[in-house]
Design an enzyme around this catalytic site. Structure first.
Site, PDB file in Angstrom:
ATOM      1  N   SER A   1       0.835  -1.199   0.000  1.00 54.68           N
ATOM      2  CA  SER A   1       0.000   0.000   0.000  1.00 54.68           C
ATOM      3  C   SER A   1       0.868   1.246   0.000  1.00 54.68           C
ATOM      4  CB  SER A   1      -0.908   0.013   1.232  1.00 54.68           C
ATOM      5  OG  SER A   1      -1.537   1.261   1.403  1.00 54.68           O
TER       6      SER A   1
ATOM      7  N   TYR B   1      -1.206  -0.743  10.512  1.00 55.87           N
ATOM      8  CA  TYR B   1      -1.533  -1.189   9.152  1.00 55.87           C
ATOM      9  C   TYR B   1      -0.411  -0.812   8.195  1.00 55.87           C
ATOM     10  CZ  TYR B   1      -3.703  -1.094   4.515  1.00 55.87           C
ATOM     11  OH  TYR B   1      -3.968  -1.272   3.182  1.00 55.87           O
TER      12      TYR B   1
END
Length: 255
Positions: A146, A160
């Site tokens: 990501s 995350y």
């Protein structure tokens, strides 16, 4: 050069919706037999299978929790049995922010949940497919990281972001380990991708528009944009690419 995955067996984790769904459909459209995986929404998974079959492709759905090693083994075994061979293409798409939590409020349980779904699942899915790929002398592994791995993510998402950073670094190490076996390991790093549960759940309309305004291409990405990058990495076009990360973010983060 046309992309032809005829005869290849692919498995895409978390492929009942969003990016995973688009990746599975793209791989099948180019000839791969595709294992569809979901955690719980089997109705969505069956819809993906039917979409692929209606277009003339082959697909099978296996429900499994990829944070559980025993279920990972069952997932691979069922896909292998369905298609009569070992997996040639693994796309580790399953992942989740889980919940926005400031570090001052982070619990051990939440930390474990976030790391397991994003990083543990990737590590042990890779471990399970490596023997079959090594025996064939070829294989393609594509992990999903990501843009958060580069910028730390939004509010309450530092763990995350760290889990996705771990995925990015892991691919480099694994790429070195497996290069002699004809296996490539790469990452795709999506930016702001619309039509996904991620942003439907965690991003407000105001934040969404503000983000789009800052993207040079002036739009949010689509799951199909990400699928195109995965398709390239899964094909022979990327046979000399390993340990790398393709950024799919419309220019919002350039390296």
């Amino acid at each position: 050069m046309a992309i032809d995955l005829t005869g290849k067996i692919a498995l895409v984790t978390g492929s009942n919706a969003g990016i995973g769904r688009a990746v599975a459909i793209a791989l099948a459209a180019h000839g791969a037999k595709v294992g569809i995986n979901c955690l719980s929404n089997t109705a969505q998974g069956e819809e993906v299978v039917e979409t692929i079959r209606a277009a003339g492709g082959e697909a099978v759905l296996v429900q499994a929790d990829v944070t559980d090693i025993a279920q990972i083994d069952r997932l691979l075994s069922e896909v292998e049995a369905a298609f009569g061979g070992t997996v040639d293409i693994l796309v580790n798409n399953a992942g989740h922010l889980v919940q926005r939590v400031p570090n001052a409020e982070m619990t051990e349980d939440m930390y474990t949940r976030i790391m397991d779904v994003n990083f543990k699942s990737t590590v042990f899915m890779c471990k399970r497919v490596l023997p079959g790929m090594a025996a064939k002398g070829s294989g393609r592994i594509v992990n999903m990281t990501s843009v958060a791995a580069h910028n730390g993510g939004g509010p309450g998402s530092s763990i995350y972001a760290a889990s996705k950073g771990a995925v990015m670094a892991y691919a480099k190490g694994l790429a070195k380990e497996t290069a002699g076996s004809g296996i490539t390991v790469n990452n795709v790093s999506p930016g702001f991708i619309g039509n996904t549960m991620f942003h439907a759940t965690f991003t407000t309309d105001t934040a969404r528009q503000a983000t789009i305004n800052g993207i040079p291409l002036q739009r949010e990405g689509t799951p199909e944009d990400v699928a195109g990058a995965v398709l390239y990495l899964a094909s022979d076009l990327a046979s000399y690419l390993t340990g790398e990360t393709i950024e799919v973010n419309g220019g919002m983060m350039m390296r």
